[in-house]
Scaffold this motif. Sequence first.
Motif: not given
Length: 119
Positions: A29-38, A43-45, A88-92, A108-114
């Motif tokens: 309920f506290s989350i407004n925005v969800l998104g994807w980084y890589r 390189k930086q995220r 595009d190869t990266a941990v997402y 908040y962050w997930g642990k990523g998927t390659l």
Amino acid sequence: QVQLVESGGGLVQAGGSRRLSCLASGSIFSINVLGWYRQAPGKQRELVATITRTGNTYYADSAKGRFTISRDNANTVHLQMNSLKPEDTAVYYCGGQTYGSSRGGMDYWGKGTLVTVSS
């Protein structure tokens, strides 16, 4: 707290497609925005795309025209990736931003998927 778990990563040939999913649980309920980084090696995220609870989207220039972010309910966000390139190869990573966040980024962050795109 919020937990984010990504899925859908793997190996794909250049020009192919891949669909990533992120399932949120906990105090969603506290989350407004969800998104994807890589983050690629050395390189930086970097931001790929975001979507708000009301459906407003943002795409990085690298994602425009090829990637589509969607949110089919409050708990799940997807990233459809088409015309993939080796760069595009990266941990997402899936990220979530709370309502009224004082940060410019995600809380908040997930642990990523390659995702690996072969030439």
